[in-house]
Design an enzyme around this catalytic site. Sequence first.
Site, short mmCIF file in Angstrom:
data_model
loop_
_atom_site.label_atom_id
_atom_site.label_comp_id
_atom_site.label_asym_id
_atom_site.label_seq_id
_atom_site.Cartn_x
_atom_site.Cartn_y
_atom_site.Cartn_z
N GLY A 1 12.47 -0.71 -9.17
CA GLY A 1 13.97 -1.30 -9.14
C GLY A 1 13.80 -2.78 -9.45
O GLY A 1 14.27 -3.26 -10.26
N PHE A 2 13.11 -3.52 -8.54
CA PHE A 2 12.84 -4.91 -8.61
C PHE A 2 14.06 -5.65 -8.42
O PHE A 2 14.18 -6.96 -8.84
CB PHE A 2 12.18 -5.17 -10.03
CG PHE A 2 10.90 -4.24 -10.13
CD1 PHE A 2 9.97 -4.17 -9.20
CD2 PHE A 2 10.84 -3.35 -11.07
CE1 PHE A 2 8.86 -3.52 -9.26
CE2 PHE A 2 9.77 -2.52 -11.28
CZ PHE A 2 8.88 -2.53 -10.35
N GLY B 1 8.91 3.67 -5.28
CA GLY B 1 7.52 3.87 -5.48
C GLY B 1 6.68 3.12 -4.64
O GLY B 1 5.41 2.87 -4.94
N ASN C 1 -0.24 -0.26 5.89
CA ASN C 1 -0.85 0.73 4.96
C ASN C 1 -1.64 0.07 3.90
O ASN C 1 -1.02 -0.46 2.92
CB ASN C 1 -0.05 1.72 4.51
CG ASN C 1 -0.79 2.85 3.82
OD1 ASN C 1 -1.84 2.67 2.93
ND2 ASN C 1 -0.40 4.05 3.66
N LYS D 1 -3.24 0.83 1.39
CA LYS D 1 -3.18 1.25 0.11
C LYS D 1 -2.03 1.22 -0.71
O LYS D 1 -1.90 0.49 -1.73
CB LYS D 1 -3.39 2.85 0.04
CG LYS D 1 -4.02 3.26 -0.99
CD LYS D 1 -4.15 4.83 -0.85
CE LYS D 1 -4.77 5.69 -2.08
NZ LYS D 1 -5.29 7.02 -1.73
N THR D 2 -0.79 1.29 0.06
CA THR D 2 0.37 1.24 -0.53
C THR D 2 0.53 -0.60 -0.54
O THR D 2 1.37 -1.07 -1.48
CB THR D 2 1.82 1.49 0.32
OG1 THR D 2 1.46 1.38 1.73
CG2 THR D 2 1.52 2.87 0.18
N GLY E 1 7.87 -8.79 4.90
CA GLY E 1 7.86 -8.12 3.56
C GLY E 1 6.78 -8.30 3.10
O GLY E 1 6.14 -9.53 2.91
N GLU F 1 8.13 -8.81 -2.41
CA GLU F 1 8.28 -9.66 -3.50
C GLU F 1 7.29 -11.10 -3.50
O GLU F 1 7.21 -11.74 -4.54
CB GLU F 1 9.69 -10.20 -3.32
CG GLU F 1 10.61 -9.18 -3.19
CD GLU F 1 12.12 -9.34 -3.41
OE1 GLU F 1 12.41 -9.83 -4.29
OE2 GLU F 1 12.69 -9.33 -2.59
MO1 MOS Z 1 14.74 -7.35 -4.69
S1 MOS Z 1 14.80 -8.74 -6.42
O1 MOS Z 1 15.55 -7.94 -3.50
O2 MOS Z 1 14.47 -5.62 -5.43
#
Ligand code: MOS
Length: 767
Positions: free
Chosen positions: A271-272, A499, A661, A663-664, A731, A734
């Site tokens: 998505g990004f 993903g 996690n 790995k992810t 987070g 990003e």
């Molecule tokens: Mo993001 S740029 O908040 O998918």
Amino acid sequence: MQNVVIETVKTALGWVPAQWLPGGTPDPLIERRVALGRQDSRLDGPAKVTGLARFAAEVPMERLCYGALLHSTVTRGRIARLDTAAAEAAPGVVLVMTHRNMPRIGTLALIGVSDLSAVGNSSLPILQNDEVRYNGQVVAAVLAETQEQADHAASLIEIDYAVEAAKTRFDDAKAAARTPASILIERNHVLVGNAAQEVDRAAHRVDNLYRTPGHNHNAIELHAVTVAWQGETLLVHDATQMIAPSANALAKLFGLKKQQVRVLSPYVGGGFGGKGLWDHQVVAVAAAKLVGRPVRLMLSRESVYRMIGGRSPSEQRVAIGADADGRFNAIIHTGYSVMPPYGACPEQYTMCSRALYNAKSFEIVQHHVDLDIVPNTYMRAPGEAIGTFAIECAVDELAHQMGIDPIELRRRNEPERHPLSGTAFSQRALTTAYAEGAQHFGWERRLAEPGARRDGEWRIGMGCASGSFPYARMPGAHVRLTLRRDGTVNLSCSAQEMGMGTSTVQVQHAADRLGLPVEAISFDMGDSALPAGSMAGGSSQTVSLAAAIMAATEKLTGELLRLAGNDSPLAGLRARDVQLVDAGIGDVADTARHESYRSILTRAAREEVSVIAAGSPPLEMLKFAMHSSSAVFCELRVSEVTGEIRIDRLLGSFDCGTILNPKTAASQFKGGMIMGIGLALTEETLFDARNGRIMNATLADYHIPVHLDVPEIDVIWTGIPDPRSPLGARGIGEIGITGVAAAIANAVFNATGKRIRDLPITLDKLL
Ligand code: MOS
């Protein structure tokens, strides 16, 4: 108005004792982890590897027809002549839809902080009139029995345009730029002291312009919908990062009740920020209504370039003044990016400069340039990805000028508290991330003198830079938690799996929260019929869902104690006296007092207990300064003959709270860093200013890094929990891309002595 409200709330929260607020007491799971922190593989992995995972364009339907879109070839103007006869007569054609026969609908409400159910990326009318506002705008749609027939028929539509003058040149439009009052939830124009004067008076100063080009979204999965009207209800299989609000927005647009629209999006192929609500979903829904058949509309790669916005180009000025000891007395970060008034994304490139360094004075402001262009949108670390390029190159330039190691210069300006607000950081260990990163990377082998290391035709250099991304938790995320008598638990909400391991990590979380093994937990998501989770954006989904699961667990505990009643060993205990452990409830003070879920439910003659709860309001975001941060290191070679750059090593050292996690998380970090390589070296939307058209709307011409461009990437992290956030996590989606472009540009300088301030750093700029 927004600035005043938010600043007043922040001031008020400053007076409220932390323990009254969410995040005031650290989440007990920070200390008590069993499944969390384990390297579990993704639960959706087997379904994806075996092809069982069904994406939006793969849903089979009876009587399905296929859509194709036609895009304007001019920037501004009107449709003067429109001939659809040949297209309508072409084999297999079911419908040709233009502004003439498109149902009349309103416009989408733009994504904004004041209304979280608004998710439009463009407020322009969609096929409602003959007006063209940007090159690439959808001007017609065709439905046919096959995709090939639809594509062919679309090519037969004839359109003549009455062309009007258009704004397509960034430099020309700068003079008329707007200066918004706020950028997301921050005041836009920040002035502390007299930064201009401080820079002039400083013992050492840098003052430069940095330019970054536009970028396009290139997720592996193309944007796609399969839609069906079933009586008065609308079913939309979409590829979206915002399931619940998309359903709301479509309901509003087509005059339906919320419950009449169901958006399904169990898997998204990347998505990004690009997989939001755009014109194609609306066109598909309208076309399906006209023909009374289900419709599949999968954008071509070219359509993604033409009608899905990307990252805005920017021109940023960064000036830093420092005293003889390297202490900053001024930071100026100002600039221009594109944001048409019908778009939603302000490209917040100055955010990083508000939080990274102490300085005696600041001047920060962003200006929006208005072009006739597809609205830019959020794209992985919007703002910070390009903002860190500017500020982190400037810091490196200053360090070089002063003859100080760039890590040492950063250490001298590391803030104790948030530099602008004075608010306490919830947790921040960027200097630790630098120390550990430098050691792991072998930073001491770097030679400060540019061009000093060589190997034949190759000049070798090292660079580093900081990354930064604010913590966010979305308000209003709900989850349903159902505990069954057999000791299994189902969690459900409309969360998104793009993903990154959403269900995997939340199952690990719920197992620990409930005192159960991961095998006992299932997680349903990707469906707007489930309780509304949060959208997947701003690197916020994990903590947003975690807070909802925390709330649901508390509710469940109360419910179970009530059901346990007086015949239970738990009799008389209140929720605050117990913990969920060993598949049941136990007394915190006396571990012998315990009753299993199975026993409680059996005695109460209940098959299951089900609760729905929402996470607490995310007030920790306003009470504390919360940021993920990173130190990025790069070693590369530049050919003296061709100017070609080969990245040899890349290391990201992250400070993002608890890693849930490994790995992810590592996969997320590395993916972001690879996008950072593209940002630094190859990606650029080439825009023909004469006609406002994107010239490289294909993966052949728009270069994203391929395997051979990507070296071994190392990621490490401090792993220090954030005491203010659910699970101690911040987070990680990003932050990976931030700082990478600067680390690469700084390494290029160290290798060659050439300072490239406009991205991408292509070989022509080095010869
Ligand atoms: Mo993001 S740029 O908040 O998918």
